[in-house]
Scaffold this active site. Structure first.
Site, mmCIF file in Angstrom:
data_model
loop_
_atom_site.group_PDB
_atom_site.id
_atom_site.type_symbol
_atom_site.label_atom_id
_atom_site.label_comp_id
_atom_site.label_asym_id
_atom_site.label_seq_id
_atom_site.Cartn_x
_atom_site.Cartn_y
_atom_site.Cartn_z
ATOM 1 N N HIS A 271 77.310 29.565 24.774
ATOM 2 C CA HIS A 271 77.747 30.961 24.703
ATOM 3 C C HIS A 271 76.645 31.963 24.957
ATOM 4 O O HIS A 271 76.870 33.167 24.782
ATOM 5 C CB HIS A 271 78.333 31.280 23.328
ATOM 6 C CG HIS A 271 79.601 30.570 23.027
ATOM 7 N ND1 HIS A 271 80.835 31.062 23.365
ATOM 8 C CD2 HIS A 271 79.821 29.384 22.430
ATOM 9 C CE1 HIS A 271 81.770 30.216 22.960
ATOM 10 N NE2 HIS A 271 81.180 29.181 22.389
ATOM 11 N N LYS B 33 80.664 46.707 19.707
ATOM 12 C CA LYS B 33 80.129 45.352 19.816
ATOM 13 C C LYS B 33 78.868 45.299 18.968
ATOM 14 O O LYS B 33 78.382 46.335 18.518
ATOM 15 C CB LYS B 33 79.823 45.000 21.274
ATOM 16 C CG LYS B 33 79.034 46.091 22.015
ATOM 17 C CD LYS B 33 78.865 45.783 23.497
ATOM 18 C CE LYS B 33 80.073 46.081 24.362
ATOM 19 N NZ LYS B 33 80.594 44.978 25.115
ATOM 20 N N ARG B 34 78.312 44.103 18.755
ATOM 21 C CA ARG B 34 77.041 44.036 18.053
ATOM 22 C C ARG B 34 76.013 44.908 18.758
ATOM 23 O O ARG B 34 76.067 45.081 19.974
ATOM 24 C CB ARG B 34 76.547 42.571 17.998
ATOM 25 C CG ARG B 34 77.291 41.720 16.997
ATOM 26 C CD ARG B 34 77.104 42.225 15.579
ATOM 27 N NE ARG B 34 75.800 41.863 15.067
ATOM 28 C CZ ARG B 34 75.584 40.955 14.120
ATOM 29 N NH1 ARG B 34 76.608 40.316 13.561
ATOM 30 N NH2 ARG B 34 74.375 40.696 13.703
ATOM 31 N N THR C 213 84.506 39.535 25.427
ATOM 32 C CA THR C 213 85.952 39.375 25.259
ATOM 33 C C THR C 213 86.560 40.731 24.896
ATOM 34 O O THR C 213 87.738 40.967 25.157
ATOM 35 C CB THR C 213 86.285 38.341 24.162
ATOM 36 O OG1 THR C 213 85.449 38.580 23.025
ATOM 37 C CG2 THR C 213 86.065 36.925 24.665
ATOM 38 N N LYS D 53 90.158 42.828 26.002
ATOM 39 C CA LYS D 53 91.074 43.510 25.071
ATOM 40 C C LYS D 53 91.326 44.952 25.517
ATOM 41 O O LYS D 53 92.459 45.438 25.479
ATOM 42 C CB LYS D 53 90.487 43.495 23.651
ATOM 43 C CG LYS D 53 90.393 42.089 23.069
ATOM 44 C CD LYS D 53 89.484 41.998 21.840
ATOM 45 C CE LYS D 53 89.110 40.531 21.583
ATOM 46 N NZ LYS D 53 87.975 40.372 20.648
ATOM 47 N N LYS E 274 72.899 44.788 25.423
ATOM 48 C CA LYS E 274 74.215 45.423 25.570
ATOM 49 C C LYS E 274 74.084 46.905 25.927
ATOM 50 O O LYS E 274 75.036 47.558 26.290
ATOM 51 C CB LYS E 274 75.032 45.245 24.294
ATOM 52 C CG LYS E 274 75.361 43.764 24.001
ATOM 53 C CD LYS E 274 76.148 43.609 22.716
ATOM 54 C CE LYS E 274 76.320 42.170 22.278
ATOM 55 N NZ LYS E 274 77.411 41.459 22.985
HETATM 56 C C1 26V Z 1 73.100 32.249 17.265
HETATM 57 C C2 26V Z 1 72.662 32.199 15.975
HETATM 58 C C3 26V Z 1 71.292 31.746 15.736
HETATM 59 C C4 26V Z 1 70.995 31.435 14.301
HETATM 60 C C5 26V Z 1 71.583 32.427 13.347
HETATM 61 C C6 26V Z 1 73.062 32.582 13.509
HETATM 62 C C7 26V Z 1 73.492 32.580 14.914
HETATM 63 C C8 26V Z 1 74.771 32.977 15.220
HETATM 64 C C9 26V Z 1 75.212 33.006 16.532
HETATM 65 C C10 26V Z 1 74.376 32.655 17.556
HETATM 66 C C11 26V Z 1 74.829 32.686 18.980
HETATM 67 C C12 26V Z 1 75.709 33.793 19.303
HETATM 68 C C13 26V Z 1 76.241 33.607 20.657
HETATM 69 C C14 26V Z 1 77.437 34.473 20.938
HETATM 70 O O1 26V Z 1 78.100 35.008 20.058
HETATM 71 N N1 26V Z 1 77.734 34.585 22.197
HETATM 72 C C15 26V Z 1 78.858 35.373 22.656
HETATM 73 O O2 26V Z 1 79.936 34.470 22.857
HETATM 74 C C16 26V Z 1 81.109 35.139 23.293
HETATM 75 C C17 26V Z 1 82.218 34.112 23.358
HETATM 76 O O3 26V Z 1 81.946 33.171 24.339
HETATM 77 C C18 26V Z 1 80.849 35.815 24.626
HETATM 78 O O4 26V Z 1 82.008 36.515 25.008
HETATM 79 C C19 26V Z 1 79.673 36.777 24.521
HETATM 80 O O5 26V Z 1 79.357 37.300 25.796
HETATM 81 C C20 26V Z 1 78.471 36.057 23.960
HETATM 82 O O6 26V Z 1 77.415 36.972 23.707
#
Ligand code: 26V
Length: 793
Positions: free
Chosen positions: A352, A530-531, A638, A642, A536
């Site tokens: 992701h 968004k975050r 995503t 929406k 972004k």
């Molecule tokens: C990484 C970590 C690292 C350790 C701490 C907790 C944590 C939590 C999440 C992540 C990875 C986040 C990746 C993510 O959310 N990617 C998003 O995924 C969406 C669904 O595929 C996509 O639409 C977004 O573009 C993408 O940023």
């Protein structure tokens, strides 16, 4: 049963739950009591479809999907379930008859916020689609006591507080004290009869909590099983009797730590032992559980992949590979090489993100200490991979255990989440592995559930669509294409606009109390939610806002298009720059909103604590969707889908799924600007690219000067010095390089918005043509390309 009878029955059920489940009589019930009683009454109706689906799956001994995800960003459930049952009107009327307002009561439900952002919300949409499609599936995750932190602002700064959804009764879950597995950590590994035996130094129990996941029209119901950590021995009576009351509860407190909170940092590899333990905790429990289920109907574990497809939502559950191998070989006696094969046939891995800082790596010594047996198994997997392929790509490298490489090597299929992202995965993060395993990487473009993201959140538009093309679109979203024939129809346009206007009015009502700004409903609602992250580019949006403000002030007599800039989003608590950006947005808002010269044309609102429920109010009301990430950085997005589905036009870069959205809605119905992914890479090679871009743009130069000189922070002139300095000196995400193109594109947006007929036509064509982005389509892709599973109804 007809509607009338259902209504009477539902009313009776609500009153029965009020009395017997909550111990309240109607005269003294609080909104909380009513909500819980309603939810329990609705929940009762889910149990039979749930049993029926489970029975059918066992009878067919069908293959099941196991979706392992550290995050499920679900939001509220009562409306969702009611709508899937087809009981919305019945429930509304029943509550009305009981003297309660349905909408008020359901909005009292806390969001289940067990996720950070896109990845977690995708998991929730996937659960909805799996159930809608009748594919037997289990979601597996962690039952965090505290979901994503709550955000509020103090003097414009983000302040985080613990979220407490479980402080109230979670009506959707069924506790399963009998379903529990031991999870070990640490210790050492010995050998006995040629077999490895792991002796953990610490053990906790994973206990299951199940929630039914009902699909559209209640045709199918799956299970979300979340694990809570419990001590193996709940209470140390000996310590208590000695008078050590705190010590007596220590085992419980220690174990519970593991499922206590959701990690709020989605940007950095925080390298915390607790995080590794969380990952192993829920993954091991899930794998033990699915093996037990398999063995209840089958014998031969070498055929596990005929009955189980395990999907890894990013690398967080990547330990599933070594764990399944361990259980198959150490516990069930399978040959280690066979165990590796079987495991690979079962596993799929979804990537992701390409951001290097978000790729999980664990220091080798930490990993080997916490999971000594898995460390050894990873060495074996690595040896086998090196021998079989002749490649030199290692899982354990430079003192780290690389979870990306592990997931890739242990999965039979690896997928990216949009066409562009998948190509970049092949070229960048997994470029070398792709050469060795050229058929492994495939694309499955993300999608969203139309039940939550149109049918439920946008009732005015839902009604218009229903009355125009019929009611059969929520489970076959490409049928929306039928409304494109009305794109230029004056009466349809009028109704489409009226629906948007109703949503804007509702948003204004919702914002009352959250902001002091008085909002003009005729203004263009321009939304970025968004975050908060540098890639972004909320900053670029903000700079453009300031530049527009300047423009209006310089030319007060021109006919400006009124805009409301709406921001929403949380910053990871440890991400200093993201927090600065929030502060700056709030500071700029204070100055601009109080400028009498521009207040009719430009307003900024930033409601705190953006979450799923807030998105459900903001998205239907949006005219313009900001999808402006640096090309090559947003894996998919995503939110972009929406907005388009709800008739907002996109201003965006060629990034993530924007590329495909633009293809579907037509380039003439999408506001494109900015460098492409390859141009971004090239531009970074040029010396001083940021400084040069600023020098070439008087508009941007002026904005940066205003920020640097304290126009927006009169109480602390240099508050944003570091942001401005960063813009000049590094600007890794190329805000400066895309700024002019973005500003110009926004003026095209202004012009288009003035032509209401034209704008409305474009908006209708967006709604009509994004049916492909239903997560039902995405899940059908996974089912065919990765899981080899099918619908059971
Ligand atoms: C990484 C970590 C690292 C350790 C701490 C907790 C944590 C939590 C999440 C992540 C990875 C986040 C990746 C993510 O959310 N990617 C998003 O995924 C969406 C669904 O595929 C996509 O639409 C977004 O573009 C993408 O940023």
């Amino acid at each position: 049963m007809n509607t009338k009878i259902f209504q009477i029955k539902l009313k009776q059920d609500i009153l029965r739950h009020l009395k017997y489940s909550l111990g309240k009589d109607a005269g003294h019930a609080t909104p909380y009591d009513w909500r819980v009683a309603l939810s329990l009454a609705i929940r009762d109706m889910v149990v039979d479809p749930w049993f029926e689906s489970t029975r059918k799956t066992y009878e067919a001994n069908a293959k099941r999907v196991y979706y392992l995800s550290m995050e499920f960003l679900i939001g509220r459930l009562v409306e969702d379930v009611t709508i899937n049952l087809g009981f919305e009107d019945v429930a509304r009327q029943a509550m009305h008859d009981l003297g309660q307002d349905y909408d008020t009561i359901v909005s009292n439900e806390p969001d289940a916020a067990l996720g950070n952002g896109g990845l977690g919300r995708l998991a929730a949409c996937f659960l909805d689609s799996l159930a809608t499609l009748g594919i037997p599936a289990h979601g597996y995750g962690i039952r965090y006591e505290h979901g994503l932190f709550e955000q509020h602002f103090e003097n414009g700064r983000q302040v985080e507080t613990a979220e407490g959804w479980l402080a109230q009764r979670n009506v959707w879950e069924f506790e399963r004290p009998e379903v529990s597995y031991p999870i070990g950590f640490g210790g050492h590994v010995s050998e006995s009869d040629g077999k490895a035996v792991w002796h953990p130094s610490e053990t906790v129990r994973a206990q299951a909590y199940d929630a039914p996941v009902l699909g559209w029209q209640a045709r199918w119901c799956n299970t979300l099983r979340l694990w809570a950590a419990k001590p193996t021995r709940a209470f140390d009576l000996e310590s208590f009797n000695r008078g050590d009351f705190l010590g007596a509860t220590a085992p419980e407190a220690l174990a519970r730590t593991i499922s206590r909170v959701l990690y709020p940092d989605d940007t950095t590899d925080i390298g915390k032992e607790l995080r590794l333990k969380q990952e192993y905790f829920f993954t091991s429990a899930s794998i033990q559980d699915l093996i037990r289920r398999y063995l209840s109907s089958n014998e031969d574990l070498s055929k596990l992949s005929e009955k189980a497809a395990i999907q890894l939502n990013d690398t967080h559950p990547a330990i599933a590979g070594p764990e399944l191998i361990r259980l198959l070989s150490d516990v069930h006696g399978m040959d280690m090489m066979d165990a590796i094969d079987v495991t690979r046939q079962c596993l799929g891995y979804t990537n992701h993100t390409l951001l290097p800082e978000a790729l999980e790596r664990w220091p080798e010594h930490l990993f080997a200490r916490v999971l000594p047996r898995h460390y050894r198994i990873i060495e074996i997997i690595q040896d086998q991979h090196l021998k079989a392929t002749g490649s030199d790509i290692r899982i354990i490298d430079h003192g780290n255990v690389n979870m990306g490489e592990l997931a890739f090597i242990m999965a039979h299929q690896v997928n990216g989440v949009s066409a562009l992202h998948t190509e970049l995965v092949k070229e960048t993060v997994f470029g070398d592995l792709h050469k060795v395993y050229p058929d492994r990487i495939i694309n499955e473009t993300n999608g969203i559930t139309p039940r939550r993201w149109l049918y439920n959140c946008n009732q005015p538009l839902r009604e218009l669509i229903n009355s125009t093309i019929g009611v059969d679109w929520p489970d076959d979203l490409e049928r929306l294409e039928r409304i494109s024939q009305y794109a230029e129809d004056a009466s349809f346009q009028e109704q489409f606009m009226a629906a948007k206007r109703k949503n804007k009015d509702d948003l204004i009502t919702w914002l009352q109390g959250k902001t002091k700004v008085e909002i003009n409903p005729d203004a263009m609602f321009d939304v970025q939610i968004k975050r908060i992250h540098e890639y972004k580019r909320q900053l670029m949006n903000l700079f453009e806002t300031v530049a527009y403000w300047n423009e209006i002030k310089d030319n007060p007599n021109k006919k400006w298009t009124p805009r409301v800039k709406i921001f929403g989003g949380k910053a990871a608590p440890g991400y200093a720059m993201a927090k600065q950006i929030i502060h700056l947005i709030n500071d700029v808002a204070t100055v601009i909103n109080n400028d009498p010269a521009t207040k009719d044309y430009l307003q900024i609102v930033f409601p705190p604590n953006y979450n799923v429920s807030m998105a459900e109010v903001l998205i239907p009301a949006a005219d313009l969707s900001e999808q402006i990430s640096t090309a090559g950085k947003e894996a998919s997005g995503t939110g972009n889908m929406k907005f388009a589905l709800n008739g907002a036009l996109t201003i965006g870069t060629l990034d993530g799924a924007n590329v495909e959205i633009r293809e579907h809605v037509g380039p003439e119905n999408f506001f494109l600007f900015g460098l492409t992914a390859s141009e971004v890479v090239e531009r970074r090679k040029q010396p001083e690219y940021a400084r040069r871009a600023i020098e070439a743009s008087p508009r941007l130069y002026r904005v940066l000067n205003q920020i640097a000189s304290g126009v927006f922070s009169p109480d602390e002139q240099h508050r944003y010095g570091s942001i401005v300095q960063m813009m000049y000196e590094s600007d890794y995400f190329l805000v400066t390089c895309d700024f002019d193109a973005y500003f110009d594109c926004q003026r095209k947006v202004d012009k288009a918005y003035k032509d209401t007929k034209m704008w409305t036509k474009m908006a209708i064509l967006n709604t009509a043509n994004v049916g492909w982005f239903s997560s039902d389509r995405t899940i059908m892709g996974y089912a065919k390309d990765i899981w080899n599973t099918r619908s059971l109804y």
